[in-house]
Enzyme design. Structure first.
Site, short mmCIF file in Angstrom:
data_model
loop_
_atom_site.label_atom_id
_atom_site.label_comp_id
_atom_site.label_asym_id
_atom_site.label_seq_id
_atom_site.Cartn_x
_atom_site.Cartn_y
_atom_site.Cartn_z
N HIS A 278 -2.89 7.21 -4.18
CA HIS A 278 -3.02 6.03 -3.32
C HIS A 278 -3.01 4.79 -4.20
O HIS A 278 -3.56 4.80 -5.30
CB HIS A 278 -4.34 6.09 -2.54
N ASN B 144 -3.03 0.24 -3.74
CA ASN B 144 -3.03 -0.96 -2.91
C ASN B 144 -3.11 -2.14 -3.85
O ASN B 144 -4.08 -2.25 -4.61
CB ASN B 144 -4.24 -0.93 -1.96
N TYR B 145 -2.10 -2.97 -3.85
CA TYR B 145 -2.10 -4.17 -4.68
C TYR B 145 -1.84 -5.37 -3.78
O TYR B 145 -1.06 -5.28 -2.83
CB TYR B 145 -1.03 -4.09 -5.78
N ARG B 146 -2.51 -6.47 -4.08
CA ARG B 146 -2.34 -7.66 -3.24
C ARG B 146 -2.39 -8.93 -4.07
O ARG B 146 -2.99 -8.97 -5.14
CB ARG B 146 -3.41 -7.70 -2.15
N SER C 47 0.85 -1.18 0.00
CA SER C 47 0.00 0.00 0.00
C SER C 47 0.89 1.23 0.00
O SER C 47 1.92 1.25 0.68
CB SER C 47 -0.90 -0.01 1.24
#
Length: 129
Positions: free
Chosen positions: A57, A59-61, A43
């Site tokens: 911003h 956020n990678y998962r 993040s």
């Protein structure tokens, strides 16, 4: 300038409620009621002092669930990014979306339009009209 980067790596047994929800979304979770899982994410948030520069911003998962009976894995990537300007400059939005489209096109030329539509619908705020 203020910025933060967080990296998370977790593993454990997936709760039964999470398995049920993932199955409802079409994920093949095998027969195990509480299979082992592994997840990793990054993040990033940047809040510039300059109000003319937008906040960014992302956020990678990556998430995987193992089937202990077969040894198989169900896995997927998720996340996204956004640009939040205090003052809107069209060229910033064009450059931001162009970079995302270029990345998507490397994998499938239909991805950008598909995910942009999903994002626009997901983050739509009718009270702002």
């Amino acid at each position: 300038e203020k910025a933060g980067v967080n990296v998370s790596i977790v593993k454990g047994k997936l709760p039964a409620a999470a398995v049920k929800q993932m199955r409802s979304r079409g994920k093949d979770m095998g027969a195990n009621a509480s299979p082992p899982f592994y997840a990793a994410g990054i993040s990033l948030v940047i809040h510039p002092k300059n109000p003319m520069a937008p906040t960014v911003h992302l956020n990678y998962r990556y998430f995987e669930v193992m089937d202990p009976e077969t040894g198989g894995k169900t896995w997927w990537f998720g996340g996204g990014s956004d640009l939040t300007p205090s003052y809107l400059f069209d060229e910033d939005a064009v450059e931001f979306h162009s970079a995302l489209k270029k990345a998507c096109d490397k994998h499938d030329p239909t991805f950008f339009d598909k995910y942009k539509k999903w994002c626009d619908e997901y983050f739509y705020n009718p009270h702002r009209e």
